[in-house]
Design an enzyme around this catalytic site. Structure first.
Site, PDB file in Angstrom:
ATOM      1  N   HIS A  98       0.826  -1.210   0.000  1.00 31.85           N
ATOM      2  CA  HIS A  98       0.000   0.000   0.000  1.00 31.85           C
ATOM      3  C   HIS A  98       0.856   1.253   0.000  1.00 31.85           C
ATOM      4  CE1 HIS A  98       0.701  -1.027   4.254  1.00 31.85           C
ATOM      5  NE2 HIS A  98       0.520   0.252   4.554  1.00 31.85           N
ATOM      6  N   HIS A 100       0.782   5.347   1.131  1.00 30.66           N
ATOM      7  CA  HIS A 100       0.144   6.380   1.941  1.00 30.66           C
ATOM      8  C   HIS A 100       0.187   7.697   1.190  1.00 30.66           C
ATOM      9  CE1 HIS A 100       0.402   4.160   5.892  1.00 30.66           C
ATOM     10  NE2 HIS A 100       1.340   3.522   5.219  1.00 30.66           N
TER      11      HIS A 100
END
Ligand SMILES: [Zn+2]
Length: 136
Positions: A98, A100
């Site tokens: 992922h 941010h």
């Protein structure tokens, strides 16, 4: 396999979803550095950045750019950080790749603590050589 982000993709876990298409999803981080702190993931499970397929990588990075623009504009942010923690040493806690996107404000007082290193003589060239060897 127990993965909170796969559970979000499969609607087994709640999230404030911002965007979704066939390859990617974006949602708000439940523990934000600043309000609007968002996460972008590939829907397929990859435990880290290096595992992501070319197709999913392309889709993910396009969404990172699109969402960075939307987060910055929507929150009238002065800037933003884009980062991905990979490996325990780097602070990765959820092992589904992922990115941010963290909106930043001139007044937010948040600082990355950095202990900047220095290179000894020739060390810079030696390290560059090793990295270049593995780029081939
Ligand atoms: Zn997953």
């Amino acid at each position: 396999m127990n993965c909170i982000f796969c559970d979000i993709v499969n609607r087994l876990e709640n999230a404030e979803i911002l965007y979704e298409d066939n390859e990617t999803m974006a949602f708000l981080d439940i523990r934000p550095f600043n309000h609007g702190h968002s996460l972008v993931i590939p829907k397929n499970h990859y435990s880290n950045f290096l595992e992501v397929s070319n197709e999913d990588l392309s889709a993910m990075m396009k969404l990172v750019q699109k969402l960075a623009n939307s987060v910055k504009t929507s929150l009238n942010a002065d800037g933003y950080n884009i980062l991905s923690n990979n490996g325990i040493a780097a602070g990765q806690t959820i092992f589904h790749c992922h990115f941010h996107i963290i909106p930043r404000f001139n007044s937010d007082g948040f600082k990355f603590k950095m202990n900047l290193k220095e290179y000894e003589e020739n060390e810079m060239r030696e390290i560059a050589f090793k990295i270049k060897e593995n780029l081939k």
